[in-house]
Design a protein around this motif. Structure first.
Motif, mmCIF file in Angstrom:
data_model
loop_
_atom_site.group_PDB
_atom_site.id
_atom_site.type_symbol
_atom_site.label_atom_id
_atom_site.label_comp_id
_atom_site.label_asym_id
_atom_site.label_seq_id
_atom_site.Cartn_x
_atom_site.Cartn_y
_atom_site.Cartn_z
ATOM 1 N N GLN A 135 41.920 23.446 69.356
ATOM 2 C CA GLN A 135 41.692 21.871 70.488
ATOM 3 C C GLN A 135 40.943 20.700 69.912
ATOM 4 O O GLN A 135 41.192 19.725 70.081
ATOM 5 C CB GLN A 135 41.002 22.926 71.699
ATOM 6 N N LEU A 136 39.963 21.175 68.747
ATOM 7 C CA LEU A 136 38.531 20.085 68.419
ATOM 8 C C LEU A 136 39.533 19.050 67.444
ATOM 9 O O LEU A 136 39.873 18.288 67.243
ATOM 10 C CB LEU A 136 37.905 20.542 67.539
ATOM 11 N N GLY A 151 39.007 33.824 71.289
ATOM 12 C CA GLY A 151 38.935 32.698 71.829
ATOM 13 C C GLY A 151 38.701 31.232 70.557
ATOM 14 O O GLY A 151 38.768 30.592 70.722
ATOM 15 N N GLU A 152 37.845 31.512 69.751
ATOM 16 C CA GLU A 152 37.405 31.231 68.731
ATOM 17 C C GLU A 152 38.894 30.038 68.239
ATOM 18 O O GLU A 152 38.309 29.423 67.622
ATOM 19 C CB GLU A 152 36.874 32.129 68.074
ATOM 20 N N THR A 153 39.760 31.046 67.785
ATOM 21 C CA THR A 153 40.519 29.987 67.034
ATOM 22 C C THR A 153 41.240 28.631 68.231
ATOM 23 O O THR A 153 41.365 27.758 67.800
ATOM 24 C CB THR A 153 41.223 31.093 66.145
ATOM 25 N N ASP A 154 41.675 28.842 69.399
ATOM 26 C CA ASP A 154 41.658 27.979 70.275
ATOM 27 C C ASP A 154 40.698 27.306 70.486
ATOM 28 O O ASP A 154 41.340 26.083 70.499
ATOM 29 C CB ASP A 154 42.447 28.837 71.434
ATOM 30 N N ARG A 155 39.628 27.357 69.945
ATOM 31 C CA ARG A 155 38.810 26.452 70.477
ATOM 32 C C ARG A 155 38.562 25.203 69.039
ATOM 33 O O ARG A 155 38.547 24.224 69.121
ATOM 34 C CB ARG A 155 37.566 26.665 70.309
ATOM 35 N N LEU A 156 38.976 25.800 68.471
ATOM 36 C CA LEU A 156 38.468 24.724 66.700
ATOM 37 C C LEU A 156 40.352 23.852 66.701
ATOM 38 O O LEU A 156 40.228 23.138 66.306
ATOM 39 C CB LEU A 156 39.022 25.826 65.298
ATOM 40 N N ARG A 194 49.001 31.561 62.880
ATOM 41 C CA ARG A 194 48.207 32.176 63.919
ATOM 42 C C ARG A 194 48.604 33.437 63.977
ATOM 43 O O ARG A 194 49.788 34.097 63.432
ATOM 44 C CB ARG A 194 48.598 31.497 65.431
ATOM 45 N N VAL A 245 39.672 25.910 61.043
ATOM 46 C CA VAL A 245 39.598 27.259 61.042
ATOM 47 C C VAL A 245 39.731 27.660 61.152
ATOM 48 O O VAL A 245 39.763 29.356 61.609
ATOM 49 C CB VAL A 245 41.965 26.795 62.255
ATOM 50 N N GLU A 284 41.584 17.429 69.427
ATOM 51 C CA GLU A 284 41.222 16.266 70.299
ATOM 52 C C GLU A 284 40.788 15.209 68.638
ATOM 53 O O GLU A 284 40.496 13.860 69.089
ATOM 54 C CB GLU A 284 40.230 16.668 70.620
ATOM 55 N N GLY A 316 36.551 30.640 61.560
ATOM 56 C CA GLY A 316 35.760 31.723 62.563
ATOM 57 C C GLY A 316 36.263 32.812 61.619
ATOM 58 O O GLY A 316 35.218 33.422 62.386
#
Ligand code: ADP
Ligand code: ASP
Ligand code: MG
Length: 418
Positions: free
Chosen positions: A52-53, A45-50, A149, A70, A56, A73
């Motif tokens: 997304q940031l 989940g960490e790479t997805d979160r990064l 990815r 990215v 944004e 992580g």
């Protein structure tokens, strides 16, 4: 004594307790006298979160800075695993991509150019264990680069090839390669062996258990590659050359597996002038912007001199693709750019397709019986892919899995037997 690369994916690294379990596995291999390099992913989940940031911060983010974000992580998990191994009395240290170095070119889907193994040789000479963050390398001007990815698989295989490892073991959250994603089809069967070629196709059409490039590299270097569970001690799936399958004389299904991919978007250019050079004028700028185009459909109009051109691009490249197309819209003269992210690509793969007709027809028929509309089709020697509305993904995978005779036999309890 063997020289091995052990790679642990995100679920295996998600939290200190799991990292401890990973460390136990590494310890077992090291104490058996093996030289071990460990490649780790970021926590699940960490790479997805990064990612997304970054989106944004700006939809058209700079790939160089995306990599800075990215790659972090894996830096965290490699340090944590080294600390854990040290706590168990082992001589382990982390080495970042730039410390080896792992030289790479490009950003956000960088290619590995070469890996210097001097540092690793010294670690092994001193009886140490090297922990290496997957997914990252360093460019010629010293910037951090990431490999796309799922890229830690590629880091692991590239490292294994560079250090002339005896094997590369990919530990993940399933215990091998299945006939389809076991999270979608509980009747999926685990495969003992898959050929490099089939795995390459399966990965390229969405079976994310291995990154496509990692399979290509393993094939090129003939690196024994095994996918296995980081949670259970079970034999996994070995990726092998064609000869090994022939030697085993196993009876094989015509179709080896079904894969799906929700990460593509459909772009349609409406009312494109129908004259030579137009298609090149569309795809040239996309190629220059490093946008990978996959399925292409051009409709031919019987009246008028315009046609529609539809194609798929990775979701992550959609904003870049549209920006490039807008720049050339007036010059090429199409009316509109439509985009649709609610699509999925479903593919059937198997080397047996070469000698069996009717595989594609069976796919179309099976989907038609369920009222699933096909938006585009592509085929290769050992693969058929169709594009469908995303809401039918799971249904399509399930019915095709059954139609091609891939479902595991059911045991007395009604549970899948395999
Ligand atoms: P990791 O973080 O270990 O790299 P990934 O999530 O990248 O793990 O890959 C493992 C996942 O791949 C599994 O959890 C499974 O849902 C998915 N998957 C898709 N197709 C297959 C398949 N044919 N066989 C096994 N797993 C598959
Ligand atoms: N962490 C990266 C990703 O999620 C690389 C990997 O896990 O293979 O894509
Ligand atoms: Mg992965």
């Amino acid at each position: 004594m063997a020289r091995i690369v052990m790679k642990f994916g995100g679920t295996s690294m998600a939290g200190i307790e799991r990292i401890r379990a990973v460390a136990e596995r590494v310890k077992r291999e090291a104490e058996a006298g093996n030289q071990v390099a460990v490649v780790v992913s970021a926590m699940a989940g960490e790479t997805d979160r990064l990612v997304q940031l970054c989106k944004e911060a700006a939809a058209l983010y700079d790939p160089r800075e995306y990599d800075v974000v990215v790659a972090s992580g894996e830096q965290v998990t490699s340090g944590l695993l080294a600390i854990t191994l040290q706590g168990m009395g082992l001589n382990a240290k982390s080495y970042m991509g730039w410390q080896l170095p792992i030289r790479a070119s490009g950003h956000s889907a960088a290619l590995i150019e070469n890996i210097d193994v001097d540092v690793l040789e010294r670690v092994f000479d001193g009886g140490g264990i090297a922990v290496i963050p997957g997914f990252q390398g360093v460019t010629s001007d010293g910037a951090v680069a990431t490999l796309g990815r799922g890229g830690s698989d590629t880091s692991a295989v590239a490292l294994a090839a560079a250090m002339k490892a005896d094997r590369c073991d990919i530990y993940t959250d399933v215990d091998g390669v299945y006939t389809t994603d076991p999270r979608i089809v509980p009747q999926a069967r685990k495969l003992d062996m898959v050929t490099y070629e089939e795995m390459l196709e399966l990965a390229s059409v969405g079976a994310k258990v291995l990154q496509t490039r990692s399979v290509g590299l393993a094939m090129r270097y003939n690196m024994p590659l095994t996918v296995l569970s980081s949670f259970e001690d079970k034999p996994g799936t070995t990726i092998v050359g064609d000869e090994a399958i022939e030697e085993s004389k196993m009876e094989r299904n015509v179709i080896t597996g079904i894969a799906h991919d929700r990460n593509e978007a459909l772009v349609t250019l409406v009312d494109l002038p129908d004259r030579p050079g137009v298609v090149a004028a569309v795809f040239g700028p996309l190629a220059e912007a490093n946008v990978n185009v996959d399925m292409i459909v051009q409709s031919v109009r019987t009246a008028g001199d315009e046609s529609d051109l539809a194609f798929t691009v990775p979701n992550a490249s959609l904003a870049h693709a549209v920006a490039e197309l807008k720049k050339v819209q007036a010059e090429i003269g199409f009316k509109e750019i439509l985009t649709n992210m609610n699509i999925a690509k479903i593919s059937a793969v198997g080397v047996g397709m070469r000698s069996n007709a009717g595989i594609a027809a069976k796919m179309f028929q099976t989907l038609a019986e369920r009222g699933i509309n096909i938006l585009a089709i592509t085929t290769s020697e050992i693969k058929v892919s169709v594009l469908i509305p995303e809401e039918y993904t799971e249904l399509a995978v399930r019915v095709l899995h059954t139609a091609y005779g891939l479902d595991a036999e059911r045991g007395v309890s009604g549970e899948a037997a395999a």
